[in-house]
Design an enzyme around this catalytic site. Structure first.
Site, PDB file in Angstrom:
ATOM      1  CB  CYS A 158      -5.542  12.059  -6.218  1.00 12.33           C
ATOM      2  SG  CYS A 158      -4.428  13.191  -7.135  1.00 12.33           S
ATOM      3  CG  HIS A 291      -1.659  10.332  -1.567  1.00 18.40           C
ATOM      4  ND1 HIS A 291      -2.113   9.646  -2.797  1.00 18.40           N
ATOM      5  CD2 HIS A 291      -2.402  11.627  -1.584  1.00 18.40           C
ATOM      6  CE1 HIS A 291      -2.779  10.765  -3.400  1.00 18.40           C
ATOM      7  NE2 HIS A 291      -2.767  11.423  -2.653  1.00 18.40           N
ATOM      8  CG  HIS A 326       0.356  12.270  -7.751  1.00 20.29           C
ATOM      9  ND1 HIS A 326      -0.798  10.712  -7.407  1.00 20.29           N
ATOM     10  CD2 HIS A 326      -0.400  13.397  -7.063  1.00 20.29           C
ATOM     11  CE1 HIS A 326      -1.407  11.483  -6.738  1.00 20.29           C
ATOM     12  NE2 HIS A 326      -1.034  12.761  -6.442  1.00 20.29           N
TER      13      HIS A 326
END
Length: 398
Positions: A158, A291, A326
């Protein structure tokens, strides 16, 4: 403090918009792109996701692609890159060295899943085997634009797209290239969905980053690219900067394969490194795009890291994953472009879905703030294995 890197173009595609204009409108109106599954062919429709609101065929039509095989990750990447290159005025190579650094993890896995039985039983879909890996995704995107003298891929889960931005900036600073087009692209796949479900970190409802009731993330997809270049290169081309990349840092928790440490050590070190490179103090940061995955583990860990860095002088903080989902490997560049929009338009995006204060956590911005004077913003992207990166973008003063 090092010489800032100019940003002369940006393009974005996600669940909340197919370009920067649509994305900005969604941010300002707090329009979430999280919806039931529409395009991924799976029986698991219990998980809401942030899909790009275009089918593969629609994207092919927009790009003028007819017969040649391609993948969803490639198509999204091409659309986002086209917007970035157009804004930067990079329609052709004009004697300068241009590098492409692109982040992805699933690559062409969507077609590998779709045609797996064909691979076993006949040779009718073999062209897609070559498109499976991450490097092939980058190369196919690069071939469409035919301006790159160097092409490479980053795959750090990620934090992939964020690390692509870091690597591209380092290429410029080392003198290996004049311009770097950096970012990432990632589509939702069964591998994604089933993998995160196995980890038990998917929410069956709208996700709520930093909320006391958070139960997991909503997967998203999309692509975004930035055009980076030195100030001298931008001046030579007559390119107008839309922002500056003035600091970045990467560090590792070295704690666990998927979980973040309780005190957010990797995130803390990444933010500290970014501040040091930019020559800024924590009080200089006006906004942090966190995040903020909405998982119980990440939001505690990132909160602790933010508290360690900023103390009682916490800047405005929000996670935009409640709107985009996400987007995993593409999240670093998608959120980087959102940070640029925030700087340019004077907005602080909302932390969509937040209602209830979590214990030992930060308090995010609950509604979109407008007419805010932002000079420096931080963008956090944290990957599995603790590969954590933090970027600092600054408003370009004319």
């Amino acid at each position: 403090m090092t010489e800032p890197i100019m940003i002369t173009g940006a393009g974005i595609l996600s669940a909340i918009g197919n370009n920067k204009a649509e994305t900005l409108q969604a941010l300002e109106t707090m329009h979430t792109g999280i919806q039931p599954l529409q395009y991924l062919q799976t029986e698991h429709h219990e998980f809401p996701v942030g899909e790009v609101k275009l089918s593969d065929e629609q994207m092919k039509q927009l790009l003028g692609i007819t017969e040649e095989p391609t993948t969803r990750t490639v198509l999204m990447g091409m659309l986002a890159m086209d917007e970035a290159l157009r804004e930067a005025g990079l329609n052709e190579r004009q004697g300068q060295r241009i590098a492409l650094v692109s982040g992805t993890t699933v690559g062409g896995m969507d077609k590998s899943e779709q045609y797996y039985l064909d691979f076993l039983n006949n040779d009718s879909r073999n062209a897609y085997i070559k498109m499976h890996d991450c490097g092939s995704t980058t190369e196919i995107i690069a071939r469409r634009f035919d301006i790159f003298s160097m092409v490479t891929s980053i795959s750090t889960a990620c934090s992939s797209a964020a690390n692509a931005i870091v690597f591209g900036a380092n290429l410029i600073r080392s003198g290996l290239t004049d311009i770097a087009v950096v970012g990432g692209s990632e589509c939702i796949t069964k591998f994604h969905l089933n993998g995160f479900n196995t980890l038990m970190i998917l929410d069956r409802e709208q996700c709520r980053p930093f909320d006391a009731t958070r139960a997991g993330l909503n997967l998203g997809e999309g692509a975004a690219y930035l055009v980076l270049e030195s100030q001298a290169s931008a001046q030579r081309r007559g390119a107008k900067p839309i922002g500056e990349l003035c600091g970045y840092g990467n560090a590792c928790d070295a704690f666990h394969q998927t979980a973040s440490s309780d005190n957010g050590e990797g995130a803390y070190l990444a933010m500290q490194k970014a501040l040091a490179m930019a020559g800024l103090q924590p009080a200089d940061i006006d906004y942090v795009n966190a995040h903020g995955t909405s998982t119980p583990n990440n939001d505690v860990s990132e909160s602790q890291a933010l508290i360690r860095v900023f103390g009682e002088h916490m800047p405005k903080v929000s996670s935009t994953k409640g709107m985009t989902g996400h987007t995993t490997s593409a999240s670093g560049s998608i959120e980087a472009v959102i940070c640029l929009l925030a700087l340019q338009q004077g907005i602080v995006p909302a932390n969509y879905g937040w209602k209830q204060q979590m214990e030992n956590g930060i308090t995010p911005v609950a509604t979109c703030m407008k007419n805010v004077d932002l000079k420096h913003v931080m963008c956090n992207s944290f990957g599995f294995g603790g590969n954590d990166s933090s970027l600092i973008f600054s408003k370009h003063e004319v």
